[in-house]
Motif scaffolding. Structure first.
Motif, PDB file in Angstrom:
ATOM      1  N   HIS A 111       5.670   1.089   6.780  1.00  0.00           N
ATOM      2  CA  HIS A 111       5.259   0.080   5.818  1.00  0.00           C
ATOM      3  C   HIS A 111       4.025   1.065   5.197  1.00  0.00           C
ATOM      4  N   SER A 112       4.090   1.328   3.916  1.00  0.00           N
ATOM      5  CA  SER A 112       2.947   2.021   3.243  1.00  0.00           C
ATOM      6  C   SER A 112       3.099   1.662   1.774  1.00  0.00           C
ATOM      7  N   GLU A 113       1.935   1.602   1.323  1.00  0.00           N
ATOM      8  CA  GLU A 113       1.552   1.396  -0.158  1.00  0.00           C
ATOM      9  C   GLU A 113       2.107   0.227  -0.632  1.00  0.00           C
ATOM     10  N   GLY A 114       2.300  -0.808   0.123  1.00  0.00           N
ATOM     11  CA  GLY A 114       2.893  -2.277  -0.268  1.00  0.00           C
ATOM     12  C   GLY A 114       4.399  -2.316  -0.166  1.00  0.00           C
ATOM     13  N   LEU A 115       5.029  -1.304   0.369  1.00  0.00           N
ATOM     14  CA  LEU A 115       6.328  -1.307   0.422  1.00  0.00           C
ATOM     15  C   LEU A 115       6.732  -1.188   1.775  1.00  0.00           C
ATOM     16  N   PHE A 116       7.677  -1.857   2.326  1.00  0.00           N
ATOM     17  CA  PHE A 116       8.458  -1.691   3.765  1.00  0.00           C
ATOM     18  C   PHE A 116       9.743  -0.628   3.284  1.00  0.00           C
ATOM     19  N   ARG A 117       9.986   0.328   4.228  1.00  0.00           N
ATOM     20  CA  ARG A 117      11.123   1.188   4.053  1.00  0.00           C
ATOM     21  C   ARG A 117      11.852   1.214   5.281  1.00  0.00           C
TER      22      ARG A 117
ATOM     23  N   GLU B 199      14.266   0.104   0.641  1.00  0.00           N
ATOM     24  CA  GLU B 199      12.868  -0.364   0.381  1.00  0.00           C
ATOM     25  C   GLU B 199      12.910  -1.808  -0.052  1.00  0.00           C
ATOM     26  N   SER B 200      11.833  -2.507   0.251  1.00  0.00           N
ATOM     27  CA  SER B 200      11.674  -3.930  -0.136  1.00  0.00           C
ATOM     28  C   SER B 200      10.185  -4.084  -0.089  1.00  0.00           C
ATOM     29  N   GLU B 201       9.617  -5.040  -0.947  1.00  0.00           N
ATOM     30  CA  GLU B 201       8.258  -5.462  -0.862  1.00  0.00           C
ATOM     31  C   GLU B 201       8.171  -6.621   0.287  1.00  0.00           C
ATOM     32  N   GLU B 202       9.142  -7.193   0.797  1.00  0.00           N
ATOM     33  CA  GLU B 202       8.973  -8.035   2.070  1.00  0.00           C
ATOM     34  C   GLU B 202       9.343  -7.342   3.079  1.00  0.00           C
TER      35      GLU B 202
ATOM     36  N   ASP C  79      -1.114  -7.587  10.718  1.00  0.00           N
ATOM     37  CA  ASP C  79       0.084  -7.141  10.128  1.00  0.00           C
ATOM     38  C   ASP C  79       1.416  -7.188  10.783  1.00  0.00           C
TER      39      ASP C  79
END
Length: 253
Positions: free
Chosen positions: A26-32, A58-61, A94
């Motif tokens: 999780h970095s800079e608002g993105l999950f990878r 990648e996903s924002e959620e 988080d």
């Protein structure tokens, strides 16, 4: 940046055991999420909606595979769930932080998640984990576990003759010398390295908290503090390396 490794257990006798198959970040608002080379071994099937081993997803959620491993806030035991893991129930942590302690355990599959430790600001090894293997202990041992006190010193015992895992590290109490569980398998090799390369008294395992109202898998939260040996690199096996060449080197571990 926060990151976790994903482990999968092969259930067949000839290929039994846990191995890392992916990494969640999780970095800079993105999950990878990306797969590691442990996923290339025989028997592993890619996760749903993440079928290609050489991709970065990648996903924002938070991906459903991991979101489903968090207790919903609507559940009445949610605050206890955070407290068992050492979090402040008044300030929701988080999801990566929660998963790093709870390991994302579920009864319905063979997947767990775990963090790869990093040195603290003062160059020490610091990690928290729940004791494993309590469910296999005697009632007498569980009674001793229930009498543990916060900050109580615990002792680490390499268990090289363990038929299931020759790298296993058992944990016992200092007083009464009762075996009360095991270091999680993901950290056992690291702990052995710390015991070998650090002064004995610099490797300290203590009780962080005892959750008498929690399931056995969340009963004892431990904290280990140690020196960080020169050249020591946790999670350094080839199986932890990403498959995709597009994963930046500074994102690994």
């Amino acid at each position: 940046m926060s990151s976790l490794f994903v482990a999968w257990k092969q259930s067949t006798p000839e290929n039994g055991g846990w191995r890392p198959v992916g990494q969640l970040q999780h970095s800079e608002g993105l999950f990878r999420f990306w797969y590691t080379k442990g996923a290339q071994q025989k028997g592993f099937r890619p996760f749903d909606q993440m079928e290609k081993l050489d991709r970065i997803y990648e996903s924002e959620e938070l991906f459903p595979l991991f979101a489903n491993r968090l207790l919903p806030k609507s559940r009445p035991e949610y605050e206890s769930y955070l407290r068992w893991s050492g979090f402040d129930a008044d300030h929701s942590p988080d999801p990566i932080s929660v998963l790093s302690v709870t390991e994302g355990l579920r009864q319905t599959d063979s997947i767990e998640v775990f963090p790869c430790p990093l040195p603290t600001a003062d160059g020490l090894y610091l990690n928290r984990f729940f004791l494993h293997g309590i469910q296999w202990l005697s009632d007498w041992a569980v009674q001793r576990i229930n009498r543990l006190e916060p900050d109580e010193r615990l002792m680490l015992m390499p268990d090289s003759q363990n038929e299931h895992d020759s790298r296993a590290v058992a944990v016992r109490t200092n007083s009464e010398r009762t075996m009360i569980g095991y270091v999680p398998r993901y950290f056992a090799y690291d702990v052995r390295q710390l015991l070998e390369h650090c002064a004995v008294e610099s490797v300290q395992l203590r009780v962080a908290r005892v959750n008498l109202d929690a399931p056995l898998q969340n009963r004892v939260l431990c904290e280990i503090r140690s020196c960080w040996p020169s050249g020591f690199q946790p999670c350094d096996d080839e199986q932890f390396a990403p498959i995709s060449p597009e994963v930046p080197a500074n994102c690994v571990r």
